[in-house]
Write an enzyme that holds these catalytic residues in place. Structure first.
Site, PDB file in Angstrom:
ATOM      1  CE1 TYR A  55      -9.178  23.077 -51.835  1.00 47.13           C
ATOM      2  CE2 TYR A  55     -11.259  23.635 -52.651  1.00 47.13           C
ATOM      3  CZ  TYR A  55     -10.088  22.841 -52.524  1.00 47.13           C
ATOM      4  OH  TYR A  55     -10.472  21.583 -52.749  1.00 47.13           O
ATOM      5  CD  GLU A  57      -4.429  23.331 -52.762  1.00 51.60           C
ATOM      6  OE1 GLU A  57      -4.417  24.365 -53.512  1.00 51.60           O
ATOM      7  OE2 GLU A  57      -4.769  22.109 -53.046  1.00 51.60           O
ATOM      8  CG  ASP A 201      -3.733   5.095 -34.719  1.00 45.84           C
ATOM      9  OD1 ASP A 201      -4.626   6.068 -34.014  1.00 45.84           O
ATOM     10  OD2 ASP A 201      -4.022   4.687 -35.715  1.00 45.84           O
ATOM     11  CB  THR A 227      -9.902   9.925 -35.012  1.00 47.14           C
ATOM     12  OG1 THR A 227      -9.842   9.248 -33.692  1.00 47.14           O
ATOM     13  CG2 THR A 227      -9.525   9.004 -35.984  1.00 47.14           C
ATOM     14  CE  LYS A 230     -11.964   6.314 -33.917  1.00 49.43           C
ATOM     15  NZ  LYS A 230     -10.959   5.332 -34.715  1.00 49.43           N
ATOM     16  NE  ARG A 236     -16.635  10.294 -39.171  1.00 51.20           N
ATOM     17  CZ  ARG A 236     -17.054   9.247 -38.414  1.00 51.20           C
ATOM     18  NH1 ARG A 236     -17.865   9.372 -37.704  1.00 51.20           N
ATOM     19  NH2 ARG A 236     -16.273   8.191 -38.369  1.00 51.20           N
TER      20      ARG A 236
HETATM   21  C1  LIG Z   1     -10.915   4.897 -35.751  1.00 54.84           C
HETATM   22  C2  LIG Z   1      -9.010   4.611 -36.052  1.00 54.84           C
HETATM   23  C3  LIG Z   1      -8.355   4.956 -37.203  1.00 54.84           C
HETATM   24  C4  LIG Z   1      -9.104   5.436 -38.336  1.00 54.84           C
HETATM   25  O1  LIG Z   1      -9.683   6.693 -38.256  1.00 54.84           O
HETATM   26  P1  LIG Z   1     -10.687   7.281 -39.555  1.00 54.84           P
HETATM   27  O2  LIG Z   1     -11.055   8.415 -39.220  1.00 54.84           O
HETATM   28  O3  LIG Z   1     -11.857   6.078 -39.664  1.00 54.84           O
HETATM   29  O4  LIG Z   1      -9.814   7.194 -40.747  1.00 54.84           O
HETATM   30  C5  LIG Z   1      -7.212   4.730 -37.069  1.00 54.84           C
HETATM   31  N1  LIG Z   1      -6.476   4.393 -36.183  1.00 54.84           N
HETATM   32  C6  LIG Z   1      -7.240   3.890 -34.947  1.00 54.84           C
HETATM   33  C7  LIG Z   1      -6.490   3.195 -33.958  1.00 54.84           C
HETATM   34  C8  LIG Z   1      -8.579   3.902 -34.994  1.00 54.84           C
HETATM   35  O5  LIG Z   1      -8.988   3.600 -33.861  1.00 54.84           O
END
Ligand SMILES: *Cc1c(COP(=O)(O)O)cnc(C)c1O
Length: 419
Positions: A55, A57, A201, A227, A230, A236
Site C-alpha cells: 500500500y 497512498e 485522451d 490507458t 492498448k 491495464r
Molecule cells: C479505452 C478508452 C478509455 C477507457 O479506458 P478504461 O481503461 O477502459 O477505463 C478512455 N478513453 C478512450 C478514448 C479509450 O479508448
C-alpha cells in the site's frame, strides 16, 4: 492447508485451467479488437510481482505508510520514463485505468454543472467525454460534436462554431472509433479562443505517439490522458501527462480526490512497458501497426466494403456493413467462430440500435505484435470476406482451420503454449 506456497495448479486448478484456456485462445485466434494487444513476458512478470502486496497512498517522498523504499524509486522511474518518452513536464502513473484518469481531469478543472464538450459516443468518442449515461454527462453539462456525414471526419469549423456558441470549460479530443488524425494544434486554438481547458485522451493511439507514427498531442494540450494497455502494450492501467502548471491540481484530483492506494504491481508493469516503448524496435512496431491497418482498409474497400471515412491514418478501421446486408453483430459472431475476433460497433449516423449496430471495428495492434505483415493482413481480409459472405457453421469451421494454421506460425508474445 494454508496455501501460502502452493502453486496455482495445486491451490486452484479450476482457475489455472481457465488461465491456460485463455492463453490458448489468445494464441490460436487472430485478435483484431483495436483496444487490445499482447504484453511482453517481462511486462507480465512485473505485473505479477510482489508489488501487489504493498500500500502506498500518496506520492514519492510523501506517503502515508512506511516501507516505501522500493515503491518510491519504482513510481519515480515510471514517471521519468513517461516524461522522456512523450516529452512531458510531468507524469502521473497512478490512475487505475483510462476512465479514472479522465475523471481526474474533470475533478481538477471543473465544478459540477460546468460544461464539457467532446466527440459523441456514436460518432467514435468515449463515454467519459460527456456522454449522457456516464457520470461525465450527468454531473456536468455536456455538448457533443460529431463527424460529417459525407466524409466521416471531424469538421473543425463545426467544432469551432459549437464551442463559440456553447463556451465549454473543458474541450476533449480523442476517441475510440475514429480512424483519422486529429489536428491537435487547431483544437487547442479553439479551446484557447473560448477559454476552455484542452484535454486530449490518447488512449487508443498512445503507442503510435510513442513510436512516432502519430502526431503528439503533448505540446498542445493542458493535459493528456491515456490507458497503458492498448497500442502502448503495457498492463491495464491509466496515466496522465501535463504541464508543470497543472501538475499539483491534477495529482491532487487522482489522490486523494478519486483514489486510494495506487496499484504498485501495475506501476511496475507500466515502467517496463515504457522502457520497451522507448526502444528502436518499438518505433518499427508503431510504423508497422499503421502500415498493416492501411492494408486491411484497402483490401476491405477493394472487396466493396464501406470503410468509414474512406480509410485509416492510425491502427483502427470502422466498417459500415449496411451495403453487405449483414448486421455488425451477426458478422462479429460468425467471425469469432472462425477464429477472427473483433467487435460490432455503431457507425456515425447509424440507423440501427447500439446493441445491434450496422458496423464492425477492427485494428492491427495485436496481430502486428505477433510479427504479422501485409501478406497476412490480405489473407485475414480474404477470410473475413468469406465468412461475412457465408456465415454458416460449415463455412466458419473451414476458415477456423486455416486461421489456426496461420496463428501457429506467429507465436503470441508473452504466451508459451504448452501442449
Ligand atoms: C479505452 C478508452 C478509455 C477507457 O479506458 P478504461 O481503461 O477502459 O477505463 C478512455 N478513453 C478512450 C478514448 C479509450 O479508448
Amino acid at each position: 492447508m494454508n496455501f501460502v506456497d502452493e502453486p496455482l495448479s495445486v491451490t486452484d486448478p479450476k482457475v489455472l485451467e481457465l488461465v491456460r484456456a485463455e492463453e490458448r485462445r489468445q494464441a490460436e485466434k487472430i485478435r483484431l479488437i483495436p483496444s487490445e494487444n499482447y504484453v511482453s513476458r517481462a511486462v507480465l512478470e512485473a505485473t505479477g510481482s510482489v508489488f501487489t502486496n504493498k500500500y502506498s497512498e500518496g506520492y514519492a517522498g510523501k506517503r502515508y505508510y512506511e516501507g516505501q523504499q522500493f515503491v518510491d524509486p519504482l513510481e519515480t522511474l515510471a514517471q521519468e520514463r513517461a516524461c522522456v518518452l512523450f516529452g512531458a513536464d510531468h507524469a502521473n502513473v497512478q490512475p487505475y485505468s483510462g476512465s479514472p484518469a479522465n475523471l481526474a481531469v474533470y475533478f481538477a478543472f471543473l465544478k459540477p454543472g460546468d460544461k464539457v464538450m467532446g466527440l459523441a459516443l456514436p460518432m467514435g468518442g468515449h463515454l467519459t467525454h460527456g456522454w449522457n449515461v456516464s457520470i461525465t454527462g450527468r454531473y456536468f453539462q455536456s455538448v457533443q460534436y460529431g463527424v460529417r456525414k459525407d466524409t466521416g471526419r471531424i469538421d473543425l469549423d463545426e467544432v469551432r462554431d459549437l464551442a463559440r456558441r456553447e463556451r465549454p470549460q473543458l474541450l476533449w479530443a480523442g476517441g475510440t472509433a475514429y480512424s483519422r488524425l486529429w489536428d491537435f494544434a487547431a483544437m487547442a486554438e479553439i479551446a484557447r479562443e473560448v477559454g476552455a481547458r484542452f484535454a486530449v485522451d490518447m488512449a487508443h493511439v498512445a503507442g503510435l505517439v510513442a513510436g512516432g507514427a502519430h502526431p503528439s498531442p503533448v505540446p498542445h494540450a493542458d493535459v493528456v490522458t491515456t490507458t497503458t494497455h492498448k497500442t502502448l502494450r503495457g498492463p491495464r492501467g491509466g496515466m496522465f501527462l501535463c504541464r508543470s502548471a497543472h501538475a499539483a491540481a491534477l495529482d491532487k484530483a487522482v489522490f486523494p480526490g478519486l483514489q486510494g492506494g495506487p496499484h504498485d504491481h501495475t506501476t511496475a508493469g507500466v515502467a517496463v512497458a515504457l522502457h520497451e516503448a522507448s526502444q528502436p524496435a518499438f518505433r518499427e512496431y508503431a510504423q508497422n501497426v499503421v502500415k498493416n491497418a492501411a492494408v486491411i482498409a484497402a483490401e476491405l474497400m477493394a472487396r466493396g466494403y464501406h470503410v468509414v471515412s474512406g480509410g485509416t491514418d492510425n491502427h483502427l478501421i470502422l466498417v459500415d456493413l449496411t451495403n453487405k446486408n449483414i448486421p455488425g453483430k451477426v458478422a462479429a459472431k460468425a467471425l469469432d467462430k472462425a477464429g477472427i475476433e473483433l467487435n460490432y460497433n455503431s457507425v456515425p449516423y447509424d440507423t440501427r440500435k447500439p446493441f445491434d449496430p450496422s458496423g464492425i471495428r477492427l485494428g492491427s495492434p495485436a496481430v502486428t505484435s505477433r510479427g504479422m505483415g501485409p501478406t497476412e493482413m490480405k489473407q485475414i481480409v480474404a477470410w473475413m470476406d468469406r465468412v461475412m459472405s457465408d456465415p454458416s457453421d460449415e463455412n466458419t469451421a473451414r476458415v477456423a482451420t486455416e486461421v489456426r494454421e496461420l496463428t501457429g506460425r506467429f507465436p503470441a508474445p508473452g504466451i508459451s503454449v504448452k501442449g
